[in-house]
Write an enzyme that holds these catalytic residues in place. Sequence first.
Site, PDB file in Angstrom:
ATOM      1  N   HIS A 152      -1.591  18.202 -26.322  1.00 59.78           N
ATOM      2  CA  HIS A 152      -1.771  16.770 -26.091  1.00 59.78           C
ATOM      3  C   HIS A 152      -3.081  16.216 -26.640  1.00 59.78           C
ATOM      4  CE1 HIS A 152       1.761  17.225 -23.633  1.00 59.78           C
ATOM      5  NE2 HIS A 152       1.735  15.962 -23.230  1.00 59.78           N
ATOM      6  N   HIS A 211      -2.036  13.041 -28.478  1.00 64.12           N
ATOM      7  CA  HIS A 211      -2.444  11.682 -28.105  1.00 64.12           C
ATOM      8  C   HIS A 211      -3.121  10.964 -29.266  1.00 64.12           C
ATOM      9  CE1 HIS A 211      -2.492  12.699 -23.526  1.00 64.12           C
ATOM     10  NE2 HIS A 211      -1.337  12.190 -23.905  1.00 64.12           N
ATOM     11  N   LYS A 226       6.315  23.090 -13.972  1.00 63.55           N
ATOM     12  CA  LYS A 226       5.376  22.011 -13.688  1.00 63.55           C
ATOM     13  C   LYS A 226       5.040  21.978 -12.201  1.00 63.55           C
ATOM     14  CE  LYS A 226       3.799  17.460 -14.592  1.00 63.55           C
ATOM     15  NZ  LYS A 226       4.044  16.116 -15.121  1.00 63.55           N
ATOM     16  N   ARG A 272      -4.399  21.996 -13.578  1.00 61.53           N
ATOM     17  CA  ARG A 272      -3.452  21.036 -14.113  1.00 61.53           C
ATOM     18  C   ARG A 272      -3.709  20.673 -15.574  1.00 61.53           C
ATOM     19  NH1 ARG A 272      -0.882  16.237 -10.611  1.00 61.53           N
ATOM     20  NH2 ARG A 272       0.419  15.392 -12.233  1.00 61.53           N
ATOM     21  N   GLU A 315       8.446  19.037 -24.427  1.00 64.49           N
ATOM     22  CA  GLU A 315       7.697  19.329 -23.190  1.00 64.49           C
ATOM     23  C   GLU A 315       8.252  20.576 -22.506  1.00 64.49           C
ATOM     24  OE1 GLU A 315       4.950  17.763 -22.158  1.00 64.49           O
ATOM     25  OE2 GLU A 315       5.062  15.678 -22.855  1.00 64.49           O
ATOM     26  N   LYS A 356       2.291  11.506 -10.732  1.00 66.91           N
ATOM     27  CA  LYS A 356       1.497  10.552 -11.507  1.00 66.91           C
ATOM     28  C   LYS A 356       2.329   9.324 -11.833  1.00 66.91           C
ATOM     29  CE  LYS A 356      -1.870  13.294 -14.016  1.00 66.91           C
ATOM     30  NZ  LYS A 356      -2.344  13.516 -15.404  1.00 66.91           N
ATOM     31  N   HIS A 378       6.534  10.525 -28.180  1.00 69.33           N
ATOM     32  CA  HIS A 378       5.546  11.375 -27.517  1.00 69.33           C
ATOM     33  C   HIS A 378       5.839  12.850 -27.799  1.00 69.33           C
ATOM     34  CE1 HIS A 378       2.699  12.778 -24.554  1.00 69.33           C
ATOM     35  NE2 HIS A 378       3.652  13.418 -23.902  1.00 69.33           N
ATOM     36  N   ASN A 407      -1.943  19.845 -20.623  1.00 68.73           N
ATOM     37  CA  ASN A 407      -2.316  19.081 -21.819  1.00 68.73           C
ATOM     38  C   ASN A 407      -2.220  19.895 -23.095  1.00 68.73           C
ATOM     39  OD1 ASN A 407      -2.790  16.604 -20.595  1.00 68.73           O
ATOM     40  ND2 ASN A 407      -4.777  17.334 -19.847  1.00 68.73           N
ATOM     41  N   GLU A 466      -5.356  17.267 -10.069  1.00 67.42           N
ATOM     42  CA  GLU A 466      -5.884  17.413 -11.439  1.00 67.42           C
ATOM     43  C   GLU A 466      -7.367  17.710 -11.495  1.00 67.42           C
ATOM     44  OE1 GLU A 466      -5.542  15.276 -15.741  1.00 67.42           O
ATOM     45  OE2 GLU A 466      -4.627  14.378 -13.996  1.00 67.42           O
ATOM     46  N   ARG A 523       0.800  -1.238   0.000  1.00 68.57           N
ATOM     47  CA  ARG A 523       0.000   0.000   0.000  1.00 68.57           C
ATOM     48  C   ARG A 523       0.826   1.279   0.000  1.00 68.57           C
ATOM     49  NH1 ARG A 523      -2.975  -3.137   3.624  1.00 68.57           N
ATOM     50  NH2 ARG A 523      -4.836  -4.033   2.652  1.00 68.57           N
TER      51      ARG A 523
HETATM   52  N1  NAD Z   1       4.170  10.494 -14.965  1.00 71.97           N
HETATM   53  C1  NAD Z   1       4.129  11.560 -15.709  1.00 71.97           C
HETATM   54  O1  NAD Z   1       3.734  12.640 -15.260  1.00 71.97           O
HETATM   55  C2  NAD Z   1       4.605  11.482 -17.127  1.00 71.97           C
HETATM   56  C3  NAD Z   1       4.835  12.655 -17.843  1.00 71.97           C
HETATM   57  C4  NAD Z   1       5.318  12.531 -19.140  1.00 71.97           C
HETATM   58  C5  NAD Z   1       5.537  11.281 -19.696  1.00 71.97           C
HETATM   59  N2  NAD Z   1       5.297  10.173 -18.952  1.00 71.97           N
HETATM   60  C6  NAD Z   1       5.552   8.853 -19.513  1.00 71.97           C
HETATM   61  O2  NAD Z   1       6.913   8.747 -19.832  1.00 71.97           O
HETATM   62  C7  NAD Z   1       7.079   7.787 -20.851  1.00 71.97           C
HETATM   63  C8  NAD Z   1       8.013   8.320 -21.872  1.00 71.97           C
HETATM   64  O3  NAD Z   1       9.224   8.706 -21.233  1.00 71.97           O
HETATM   65  P1  NAD Z   1      10.624   8.658 -21.977  1.00 71.97           P
HETATM   66  O4  NAD Z   1      10.543   9.420 -23.230  1.00 71.97           O
HETATM   67  O5  NAD Z   1      11.651   9.004 -20.979  1.00 71.97           O
HETATM   68  O6  NAD Z   1      10.669   7.123 -22.454  1.00 71.97           O
HETATM   69  P2  NAD Z   1      11.580   5.887 -22.065  1.00 71.97           P
HETATM   70  O7  NAD Z   1      11.675   5.694 -20.624  1.00 71.97           O
HETATM   71  O8  NAD Z   1      11.061   4.751 -22.857  1.00 71.97           O
HETATM   72  O9  NAD Z   1      13.028   6.293 -22.634  1.00 71.97           O
HETATM   73  C9  NAD Z   1      13.207   6.469 -24.012  1.00 71.97           C
HETATM   74  C10 NAD Z   1      14.304   5.543 -24.555  1.00 71.97           C
HETATM   75  O10 NAD Z   1      15.565   5.993 -24.110  1.00 71.97           O
HETATM   76  C11 NAD Z   1      16.273   4.946 -23.455  1.00 71.97           C
HETATM   77  N3  NAD Z   1      17.083   5.612 -22.440  1.00 71.97           N
HETATM   78  C12 NAD Z   1      16.640   6.252 -21.330  1.00 71.97           C
HETATM   79  N4  NAD Z   1      17.651   6.872 -20.727  1.00 71.97           N
HETATM   80  C13 NAD Z   1      18.765   6.613 -21.451  1.00 71.97           C
HETATM   81  C14 NAD Z   1      20.115   7.001 -21.337  1.00 71.97           C
HETATM   82  N5  NAD Z   1      20.523   7.858 -20.370  1.00 71.97           N
HETATM   83  N6  NAD Z   1      20.997   6.524 -22.233  1.00 71.97           N
HETATM   84  C15 NAD Z   1      20.574   5.718 -23.248  1.00 71.97           C
HETATM   85  N7  NAD Z   1      19.301   5.351 -23.430  1.00 71.97           N
HETATM   86  C16 NAD Z   1      18.412   5.795 -22.528  1.00 71.97           C
HETATM   87  C17 NAD Z   1      15.208   4.053 -22.949  1.00 71.97           C
HETATM   88  O11 NAD Z   1      15.688   2.744 -22.731  1.00 71.97           O
HETATM   89  C18 NAD Z   1      14.197   4.106 -24.083  1.00 71.97           C
HETATM   90  O12 NAD Z   1      14.608   3.265 -25.114  1.00 71.97           O
HETATM   91  C19 NAD Z   1       5.705   7.481 -21.386  1.00 71.97           C
HETATM   92  O13 NAD Z   1       5.312   6.213 -20.942  1.00 71.97           O
HETATM   93  C20 NAD Z   1       4.829   8.563 -20.770  1.00 71.97           C
HETATM   94  O14 NAD Z   1       3.513   8.108 -20.529  1.00 71.97           O
HETATM   95  C21 NAD Z   1       4.832  10.258 -17.703  1.00 71.97           C
HETATM   96 ZN    ZN Z   2       3.375  14.910 -22.473  1.00 72.12          ZN
END
Ligand code: NAD
Ligand code: ZN
Lengths: 370, 370
Positions: free
Chosen positions: A254, A258, A233, A247, A191, A149, A271, A251, A243, A128
């Site tokens: 987005h 999306h 942010k 918040r 972003e 999130k 993304h 978007n 949210e 939990r």
């Molecule tokens: N929680 C939130 O508020 C929030 C906000 C924005 C995005 N997200 C989420 O984040 C995700 C996308 O994040 P992302 O773009 O970081 O994707 P990701 O974590 O998949 O990383 C992108 C790629 O880079 C590689 N990578 C990461 N760090 C590296 C490094 N230092 N050296 C070499 N390779 C590396 C990863 O293995 C992957 O192949 C989505 O799932 C999205 O929904 C969440």
């Molecule tokens: Zn985003």
Amino acid sequence: MSGEQQTVTVDLGERSYQILIGEGLLHETGKLAQQAGISSKSACLVVSDSHVAAAGHLKKVTDSLRNSGYRVAEAVIPAGEESKTLAVAEQVFDQAFDAGLDRKSAIFALGGGVVGDLAGFVAATYMRGIAFVQLPTTVLAHDSSVGGKVAVNHPKGKNVIGAFHQPKQVVYDISALRTLPLREIRSGVAEVIKHGIIWDRSFFEWIETSIDPIIELDSRILANMLARSCAVKAAVVSKDEKEDNLRAILNFGHTLGHAIESLARYGTYTHGEAISIGMVFAAELSCELGKTDRASAERIRNLLQRAGLPTEMPANLDPAALLQSMKQDKKATGGKLTFVLMSEIGRVEIINDIDETVVLNLLRRLGRSS
Amino acid sequence: MSGEQQTVTVDLGERSYQILIGEGLLHETGKLAQQAGISSKSACLVVSDSHVAAAGHLKKVTDSLRNSGYRVAEAVIPAGEESKTLAVAEQVFDQAFDAGLDRKSAIFALGGGVVGDLAGFVAATYMRGIAFVQLPTTVLAHDSSVGGKVAVNHPKGKNVIGAFHQPKQVVYDISALRTLPLREIRSGVAEVIKHGIIWDRSFFEWIETSIDPIIELDSRILANMLARSCAVKAAVVSKDEKEDNLRAILNFGHTLGHAIESLARYGTYTHGEAISIGMVFAAELSCELGKTDRASAERIRNLLQRAGLPTEMPANLDPAALLQSMKQDKKATGGKLTFVLMSEIGRVEIINDIDETVVLNLLRRLGRSS
Ligand SMILES: NC(=O)c1ccc[n+]([C@@H]2O[C@H](COP(=O)([O-])OP(=O)(O)OC[C@H]3O[C@@H](n4cnc5c(N)ncnc54)[C@H](O)[C@@H]3O)[C@@H](O)[C@H]2O)c1
Ligand SMILES: [Zn+2]
Ligand SMILES: NC(=O)c1ccc[n+]([C@@H]2O[C@H](COP(=O)([O-])OP(=O)(O)OC[C@H]3O[C@@H](n4cnc5c(N)ncnc54)[C@H](O)[C@@H]3O)[C@@H](O)[C@H]2O)c1
Ligand SMILES: [Zn+2]
């Protein structure tokens, strides 16, 4: 450790935490975890992905934690969005249990948004809720490091299964970004630009003058950029942690972004690329509805282009299908079309009940011109 | 609707909610949901189990909701603790998604603690948390209707994956208890007796005089009992919503109870039966360590016996194995043995670092005498 260090405080009452940004910080994970009050009596788990582990970052973290007296287990998931599932989460639960994690344990998420969201979801629901530390290794992950999130995807929708769970601490080692593919860097900058548009005109202008050193990962500029972008942010979510209203301005870009992500063939757009196109569209729609001027929309398009991001509507995506997808978005309630529109750079507002025909016509017009 | 109606308010600031207890309330689920502010613009989902649906309770709920204008989908899981898994939760997520549930939707949990915990976990994590209404159909579920704990089991441990998620409302139709097997009724009464022991001596004494009509499901007595028992739990968790300290007194009888549940062959003991034996043990240990007197321990044993609950140590369970299991309990941190001990009926305290040898010897002694 060299270069400048930046600290952003995310102000959430008793759940407040700090984002530390600087060169070489992963080597100090252990010391920083102690400072954040993470007990070394209980075992901890570092979750990472195959790319990040292969790039050598995981070893820095586990070494540093062990040097500070922590008992450390590792869980390495396959890189990529496909790992953000309940099934992979279940494997991480397994590893957490086998490593003997208890209520006083912590989970460290070393990676991009995928690792952060998944490991954060496990931390939110293991017994939990246990402590959670984020160690972002992508530019985009600065975004997920603020807001609490966490989520995994459902076969039928992104981030459908999730929770709110604040990290105890975020340790952002910008030297880890040097192994990140250029396309991922540009994608994360989308972003950052969004944060300028929705909240901070002077930040947007600073990005305009700094975009080249940003993409080249200039250490001082990068630390500055991440700190300012996190601060935007943080300001937004501190005012609206759960949210309800404010918040939703996050978007911006987005709504269409999306829809593009879900309709384009998997892997066509990151993304950040999808929301880059989405931001151009949102700015154009703001013009179309008389909310803003042409010059502002052009300035946004120019900056995104200079960041190496796509700004043209994908010619192969059907405008009617995009519209349909936007109406089914999980942020939509009751099938209505909501957009974040811009009045000027640095100021946006949330508009419900946007006229479908205007959206459809604009999608068609911009699609033809590309 | 006939008979007396009771209301207990669980006071949690802006997350406060009411527990309505009375005859025939399931027929009013729709009206009550409206009063609780659940929107009928979004679809809702009623989760129940095969026994409860077969007993006719599900139809009462869906009819009532539809009559009040709600769009209702159903998800019926197989009855039993084995359904409390991430895999079954994933199916319910599926059904929620297919039924079109959005952020304004509600999930209704119609059943015992299994349905409540599972459906509550889905509600806690679907789109990061949607509204949740509990419709308890067992005596034991009065316990899970207060405290906001929701969870599924992990193959390696009970309730390992979970969250805190408060219901919007609890509608407790005591006429639904008439289809519940007698053994399940007795089992639920064990937790009621526990609430007397840990918090409210006069409630314990009232149970002593009312135990026969309780077991016979006398409507007025039952409504009274459930209201008082919910009120004790509400008092405890209001003071300690996040289980830091005080809340641990709810584990009276559970240290050994959990060990018995995990070592006995599945189905040998219900939860209530296991904690009945655990409460006898905790009372005896309190005597042994000079915390309380023999008479109080005997009074507890007598009441549990009159409720038709087991009070003897299972002869076939090895004391050393029970001890080992208690040390591994997820409530234990760092492998230390913690017990809730009684000073008098109505007053208990949490004791960490209990001497293993004393526990082991007492387990052996009580095991032999049975
Ligand atoms: N929680 C939130 O508020 C929030 C906000 C924005 C995005 N997200 C989420 O984040 C995700 C996308 O994040 P992302 O773009 O970081 O994707 P990701 O974590 O998949 O990383 C992108 C790629 O880079 C590689 N990578 C990461 N760090 C590296 C490094 N230092 N050296 C070499 N390779 C590396 C990863 O293995 C992957 O192949 C989505 O799932 C999205 O929904 C969440
Ligand atoms: Zn985003
Ligand atoms: N969340 C909490 O705070 C909390 C507290 C106590 C227990 N629990 C959980 O509750 C669960 C046990 O609850 P339970 O004893 O209610 O178990 P249960 O839900 O399995 O119900 C017991 C049995 O009775 C059947 N049943 C339920 N209502 C019926 C009715 N009205 N008529 C006929 N049959 C009916 C069920 O199908 C099942 O076979 C455990 O998983 C435990 O972990 C949770
Ligand atoms: Zn219990």
